[in-house]
Design a protein around this motif. Structure first.
Motif, short mmCIF file in Angstrom:
data_model
loop_
_atom_site.label_atom_id
_atom_site.label_comp_id
_atom_site.label_asym_id
_atom_site.label_seq_id
_atom_site.Cartn_x
_atom_site.Cartn_y
_atom_site.Cartn_z
N ILE A 10 0.88 -1.17 0.00
CA ILE A 10 0.00 0.00 0.00
C ILE A 10 0.91 1.22 0.00
O ILE A 10 1.68 1.43 0.94
CB ILE A 10 -0.92 0.01 1.23
N THR A 18 -5.63 4.92 4.99
CA THR A 18 -4.88 3.72 4.64
C THR A 18 -4.66 2.81 5.84
O THR A 18 -4.50 1.59 5.68
CB THR A 18 -3.53 4.08 4.00
N THR A 19 -4.64 3.37 7.05
CA THR A 19 -4.52 2.53 8.24
C THR A 19 -5.76 1.66 8.39
O THR A 19 -5.69 0.53 8.88
CB THR A 19 -4.30 3.38 9.49
N GLN A 22 -5.15 -1.28 6.22
CA GLN A 22 -4.21 -2.18 6.87
C GLN A 22 -4.89 -2.98 7.98
O GLN A 22 -4.69 -4.19 8.10
CB GLN A 22 -3.04 -1.38 7.44
N THR A 23 -5.69 -2.32 8.80
CA THR A 23 -6.37 -3.00 9.90
C THR A 23 -7.29 -4.09 9.38
O THR A 23 -7.35 -5.19 9.94
CB THR A 23 -7.17 -1.98 10.73
N GLN A 26 -5.11 -6.99 8.12
CA GLN A 26 -4.47 -7.70 9.22
C GLN A 26 -5.47 -8.56 10.01
O GLN A 26 -5.05 -9.49 10.71
CB GLN A 26 -3.79 -6.71 10.16
N MET A 33 0.97 -8.51 7.64
CA MET A 33 1.58 -7.21 7.44
C MET A 33 2.24 -6.77 8.74
O MET A 33 1.61 -6.85 9.80
CB MET A 33 0.53 -6.15 7.05
N ASP A 35 3.24 -4.09 11.56
CA ASP A 35 2.46 -2.93 12.00
C ASP A 35 3.03 -1.58 11.56
O ASP A 35 2.30 -0.75 11.06
CB ASP A 35 2.31 -2.94 13.52
N GLU A 37 4.92 1.52 9.57
CA GLU A 37 5.28 1.87 8.20
C GLU A 37 6.80 1.81 8.10
O GLU A 37 7.51 2.48 8.85
CB GLU A 37 4.75 3.27 7.84
N GLU A 67 3.00 -4.74 2.98
CA GLU A 67 3.34 -3.66 3.90
C GLU A 67 2.67 -2.38 3.43
O GLU A 67 2.20 -2.29 2.30
CB GLU A 67 4.85 -3.47 4.01
N LYS A 68 2.63 -1.37 4.33
CA LYS A 68 2.07 -0.06 4.01
C LYS A 68 3.05 1.02 4.41
O LYS A 68 3.50 1.07 5.55
CB LYS A 68 0.75 0.18 4.75
#
Length: 300
Positions: A10, A18-19, A22-23, A26, A33, A35, A37, A67-68
């Motif tokens: 990401i 964007t979090t 990710q959440t 995950q 992923m 946690d 960045e 990953e982000k």
């Protein structure tokens, strides 16, 4: 972990939930992923390949790994570096109305005491293209390098509004892009988790009390800590984004938005038209923003 094991990245954008993406990912046992960045392909490239790969634990074995790092969208060197190590990777970007993104960024830094009350000094494009606040919202130019290097099919372009209006469909698109089967949203995806009207300790006072952090850290979450915090916390009153400044920002971003429309296939006229301006009407009678955001945690 090897580079070949990393399946997706990401790449941004900052202040665009964007979090939340990710959440949601995950929460799926089939996805791994880290946690934080990592910012490896942008700010931390000098740390080397071994450092980057060490950030992925053995938990990723047999899972879809990603990953982000929002900085990847803005750093000119990031696309070529990503392709050098991860030519196979699938890319995801989630974008927000650049005017709202710039204002959200300003409000975050204002709350931290890092910028002053004269909002025009930071967001008025007639004073120059402020790199920190304005240039980041020229999404089309940032994405063009990724399209040129990876091809358009590798890049999924999402809009922030999808998180607000139809999060189930938003995540369905992500999962299809990554080759994952359908799955319901995690419960946290149903909630507004950060409200920038929540009272905070004023920035000046936080600086004066910084020496107490090690002492106070074990007390966080306790009733006593919250009671003391409530005595000093105040609701932040943000300088408003005036109609005049919003119109200047709309004019500044319009060419970039039109290019993004062609690239993404999304109609984006609402970002600079009457509907976009109507978002500002969500402010309260004093003219200070009262907008809730999904999934950005402390980052908003």
């Amino acid at each position: 972990m090897q580079f070949d094991n990393i399946d997706f990245v990401i790449i941004g954008a900052a202040k665009s939930a964007t979090t939340w993406l990710q959440t949601q990912l995950q929460s799926d046992p089939a996805v791994y992923m880290p946690d934080p960045e990592l910012h490896y392909f942008s700010r931390e490239y000098d740390r080397g390949e071994e450092w980057y790969l060490s950030q992925f634990s053995d938990e990723g074995a047999g899972r879809i790994v990603g990953e982000k790092s929002n900085s990847y969208l803005y750093m000119p060197e990031a696309p070529a570096r990503l392709h050098r190590h991860l030519p196979h990777v699938k890319l995801i970007v989630q974008l927000r109305n650049p005017v709202e993104r710039a204002y959200s960024n300003y409000c975050m830094l204002f709350r931290r005491g890092e910028v002053g009350v004269d909002i025009g000094n930071y967001l008025d494009p007639s004073l120059g293209e402020n790199l920190r606040f304005l240039v980041g919202g020229n999404f089309a130019s940032h994405l063009q390098s990724y399209v040129d290097i990876f091809g358009r099919e590798a890049l999924l372009i999402l809009l922030f509004e999808g998180v607000l209006d139809d999060p189930e469909t938003q995540m369905s698109r992500v999962r299809t892009h990554l080759g994952l089967p359908p799955r319901r949203l995690a419960p946290s995806g149903q909630n507004k988790v950060k409200d920038r009207t929540v009272p905070v300790v004023p920035a000046g006072l936080r600086k004066r009390l910084a020496w107490m952090k090690p002492i106070a850290r074990p007390l966080r979450g306790t009733a006593a800590f919250q009671a003391v915090r409530n005595l000093v916390a105040r609701e932040t009153r943000y300088p408003p984004l005036t109609d005049d400044l919003r119109n200047r920002l709309n004019d500044y971003y319009r060419p970039s938005i039109e290019l993004l429309e062609n690239m993404s296939g999304h109609s984006l006229s609402h970002w600079y038209g009457p509907v976009g301006r109507a978002q500002q009407e969500m402010a309260d009678a004093d003219g200070f923003a009262r907008i809730n955001y999904l999934g950005e945690g402390a980052a908003i």
